[in-house]
Design a protein around this motif. Structure first.
Motif, mmCIF file in Angstrom:
data_model
loop_
_atom_site.group_PDB
_atom_site.id
_atom_site.type_symbol
_atom_site.label_atom_id
_atom_site.label_comp_id
_atom_site.label_asym_id
_atom_site.label_seq_id
_atom_site.Cartn_x
_atom_site.Cartn_y
_atom_site.Cartn_z
ATOM 1 N N GLU A 1 0.821 -1.207 0.000
ATOM 2 C CA GLU A 1 0.000 0.000 0.000
ATOM 3 C C GLU A 1 0.855 1.258 0.000
ATOM 4 O O GLU A 1 0.429 2.289 -0.500
ATOM 5 C CB GLU A 1 -0.936 0.005 1.212
ATOM 6 C CG GLU A 1 -2.033 -1.040 1.113
ATOM 7 C CD GLU A 1 -2.968 -1.008 2.307
ATOM 8 O OE1 GLU A 1 -2.763 -0.189 3.228
ATOM 9 O OE2 GLU A 1 -3.918 -1.806 2.318
ATOM 10 N N THR A 2 2.038 1.180 0.581
ATOM 11 C CA THR A 2 2.951 2.322 0.610
ATOM 12 C C THR A 2 4.199 1.982 -0.176
ATOM 13 O O THR A 2 4.819 0.946 0.062
ATOM 14 C CB THR A 2 3.333 2.697 2.054
ATOM 15 O OG1 THR A 2 2.130 3.024 2.763
ATOM 16 C CG2 THR A 2 4.281 3.884 2.087
ATOM 17 N N PRO B 1 -11.075 -6.906 -13.987
ATOM 18 C CA PRO B 1 -10.100 -5.848 -14.270
ATOM 19 C C PRO B 1 -9.911 -4.906 -13.081
ATOM 20 O O PRO B 1 -10.744 -4.855 -12.181
ATOM 21 C CB PRO B 1 -10.716 -5.110 -15.454
ATOM 22 C CG PRO B 1 -12.174 -5.357 -15.336
ATOM 23 C CD PRO B 1 -12.310 -6.736 -14.734
ATOM 24 N N GLU B 2 -8.816 -4.190 -13.094
ATOM 25 C CA GLU B 2 -8.558 -3.133 -12.112
ATOM 26 C C GLU B 2 -8.014 -1.937 -12.861
ATOM 27 O O GLU B 2 -7.323 -2.093 -13.875
ATOM 28 C CB GLU B 2 -7.567 -3.585 -11.049
ATOM 29 C CG GLU B 2 -7.361 -2.570 -9.924
ATOM 30 C CD GLU B 2 -8.649 -2.193 -9.189
ATOM 31 O OE1 GLU B 2 -9.319 -1.229 -9.609
ATOM 32 O OE2 GLU B 2 -8.982 -2.867 -8.209
ATOM 33 N N GLU B 3 -8.352 -0.750 -12.351
ATOM 34 C CA GLU B 3 -7.824 0.478 -12.926
ATOM 35 C C GLU B 3 -7.062 1.223 -11.839
ATOM 36 O O GLU B 3 -7.648 1.721 -10.881
ATOM 37 C CB GLU B 3 -8.930 1.363 -13.485
ATOM 38 C CG GLU B 3 -8.381 2.643 -14.100
ATOM 39 C CD GLU B 3 -9.443 3.497 -14.752
ATOM 40 O OE1 GLU B 3 -9.144 4.644 -15.082
ATOM 41 O OE2 GLU B 3 -10.576 3.008 -14.940
ATOM 42 N N PHE B 4 -5.748 1.275 -11.990
ATOM 43 C CA PHE B 4 -4.881 2.016 -11.080
ATOM 44 C C PHE B 4 -4.983 3.485 -11.470
ATOM 45 O O PHE B 4 -4.893 3.829 -12.646
ATOM 46 C CB PHE B 4 -3.438 1.524 -11.244
ATOM 47 C CG PHE B 4 -2.442 2.275 -10.429
ATOM 48 C CD1 PHE B 4 -2.087 1.828 -9.179
ATOM 49 C CD2 PHE B 4 -1.865 3.433 -10.921
ATOM 50 C CE1 PHE B 4 -1.162 2.521 -8.423
ATOM 51 C CE2 PHE B 4 -0.938 4.139 -10.175
ATOM 52 C CZ PHE B 4 -0.585 3.677 -8.920
ATOM 53 N N GLU B 5 -5.204 4.363 -10.471
ATOM 54 C CA GLU B 5 -5.382 5.775 -10.805
ATOM 55 C C GLU B 5 -4.753 6.676 -9.757
ATOM 56 O O GLU B 5 -4.821 6.399 -8.559
ATOM 57 C CB GLU B 5 -6.876 6.071 -10.912
ATOM 58 C CG GLU B 5 -7.171 7.408 -11.521
ATOM 59 C CD GLU B 5 -8.632 7.557 -11.896
ATOM 60 O OE1 GLU B 5 -9.124 8.686 -11.799
ATOM 61 O OE2 GLU B 5 -9.278 6.564 -12.290
ATOM 62 N N GLY C 1 7.108 14.272 -0.950
ATOM 63 C CA GLY C 1 5.732 14.352 -0.477
ATOM 64 C C GLY C 1 5.018 13.026 -0.608
ATOM 65 O O GLY C 1 5.629 12.005 -0.948
ATOM 66 N N THR C 2 3.730 13.036 -0.333
ATOM 67 C CA THR C 2 2.891 11.841 -0.392
ATOM 68 C C THR C 2 1.860 12.019 -1.498
ATOM 69 O O THR C 2 1.226 13.068 -1.607
ATOM 70 C CB THR C 2 2.196 11.612 0.957
ATOM 71 O OG1 THR C 2 3.197 11.460 1.962
ATOM 72 C CG2 THR C 2 1.333 10.366 0.929
ATOM 73 N N TYR C 3 1.710 10.972 -2.312
ATOM 74 C CA TYR C 3 0.825 11.003 -3.470
ATOM 75 C C TYR C 3 -0.089 9.777 -3.422
ATOM 76 O O TYR C 3 0.371 8.655 -3.642
ATOM 77 C CB TYR C 3 1.651 10.995 -4.760
ATOM 78 C CG TYR C 3 2.597 12.164 -4.857
ATOM 79 C CD1 TYR C 3 2.225 13.316 -5.543
ATOM 80 C CD2 TYR C 3 3.845 12.124 -4.248
ATOM 81 C CE1 TYR C 3 3.086 14.401 -5.625
ATOM 82 C CE2 TYR C 3 4.716 13.208 -4.315
ATOM 83 C CZ TYR C 3 4.327 14.341 -5.007
ATOM 84 O OH TYR C 3 5.174 15.413 -5.079
ATOM 85 N N PRO C 4 -1.379 9.962 -3.131
ATOM 86 C CA PRO C 4 -2.280 8.807 -3.036
ATOM 87 C C PRO C 4 -2.622 8.206 -4.397
ATOM 88 O O PRO C 4 -2.586 8.886 -5.421
ATOM 89 C CB PRO C 4 -3.531 9.389 -2.364
ATOM 90 C CG PRO C 4 -3.479 10.843 -2.630
ATOM 91 C CD PRO C 4 -2.033 11.218 -2.805
ATOM 92 N N ARG D 1 -0.329 4.732 -1.494
ATOM 93 C CA ARG D 1 0.347 6.016 -1.630
ATOM 94 C C ARG D 1 1.791 5.827 -2.029
ATOM 95 O O ARG D 1 2.428 4.847 -1.645
ATOM 96 C CB ARG D 1 0.262 6.816 -0.346
ATOM 97 C CG ARG D 1 1.056 6.218 0.822
ATOM 98 C CD ARG D 1 0.688 6.775 2.141
ATOM 99 N NE ARG D 1 -0.086 6.099 3.128
ATOM 100 C CZ ARG D 1 -0.700 4.942 3.147
ATOM 101 N NH1 ARG D 1 -0.719 4.199 2.123
ATOM 102 N NH2 ARG D 1 -1.341 4.482 4.167
ATOM 103 N N PHE D 2 2.266 6.762 -2.832
ATOM 104 C CA PHE D 2 3.687 6.904 -3.087
ATOM 105 C C PHE D 2 4.216 7.905 -2.078
ATOM 106 O O PHE D 2 3.578 8.922 -1.825
ATOM 107 C CB PHE D 2 3.960 7.472 -4.493
ATOM 108 C CG PHE D 2 3.584 6.570 -5.614
ATOM 109 C CD1 PHE D 2 4.262 5.381 -5.844
ATOM 110 C CD2 PHE D 2 2.555 6.921 -6.469
ATOM 111 C CE1 PHE D 2 3.911 4.561 -6.893
ATOM 112 C CE2 PHE D 2 2.204 6.108 -7.523
ATOM 113 C CZ PHE D 2 2.873 4.920 -7.726
ATOM 114 N N VAL D 3 5.362 7.611 -1.500
ATOM 115 C CA VAL D 3 6.048 8.568 -0.635
ATOM 116 C C VAL D 3 7.368 8.871 -1.302
ATOM 117 O O VAL D 3 8.241 7.999 -1.386
ATOM 118 C CB VAL D 3 6.252 8.021 0.793
ATOM 119 C CG1 VAL D 3 7.006 9.036 1.650
ATOM 120 C CG2 VAL D 3 4.909 7.664 1.426
#
Length: 118
Positions: free
Chosen positions: A47-48, A68-72, A98-101, A114-116
């Motif tokens: 998740e992180t 299917p899944e859509e990553f957004e 920063g943090t990017y959900p 999230r990307f950190v």
């Protein structure tokens, strides 16, 4: 090696190779950081994801869901639709610290992460 032509002398081509001007896409891809995410049971794992700040990177998504899944992401805006049993990737621009959900469009309540950028 690309053969010399009247327009491009062999010495110019040799210099371009030596300085990486004609690097192959495979070489460029190998140097880019790649982060793997799995969509399974309506969730993303991990998740992180810690990514290097100010550096382009590749996200590789494998979908183990039944559908299917859509990553957004909204910042930067990215969408990646992945069918069941499929792996796809996309390139992200350099992110400032920063943090990017991110979330899964087809499982918005549970597929979150999230990307950190550090």
């Amino acid at each position: 090696m690309i053969p010399a032509s009247p327009m491009i002398p062999a010495t110019v081509l040799a210099a371009a190779f030596a300085f990486g001007a004609l690097a192959t896409p495979a070489v460029a891809r190998a140097e880019m950081p790649t982060f793997e995410v799995v969509a399974e049971n309506g969730r993303f794992t991990p998740e992180t994801i810690e990514v290097p700040a100010n550096t382009r990177f590749r996200l590789q998504l494998t979908n183990r869901n039944a559908g299917p899944e859509e990553f957004e992401t909204s910042s930067p805006f990215k969408e990646l639709v992945v069918g069941p049993g499929v792996t796809r990737s996309t390139i992200f621009p350099p992110l400032k610290p920063g943090t990017y959900p991110f979330f899964g469009e087809f499982h918005p309540e549970t597929a979150k992460g999230r990307f950190v950028a550090k």
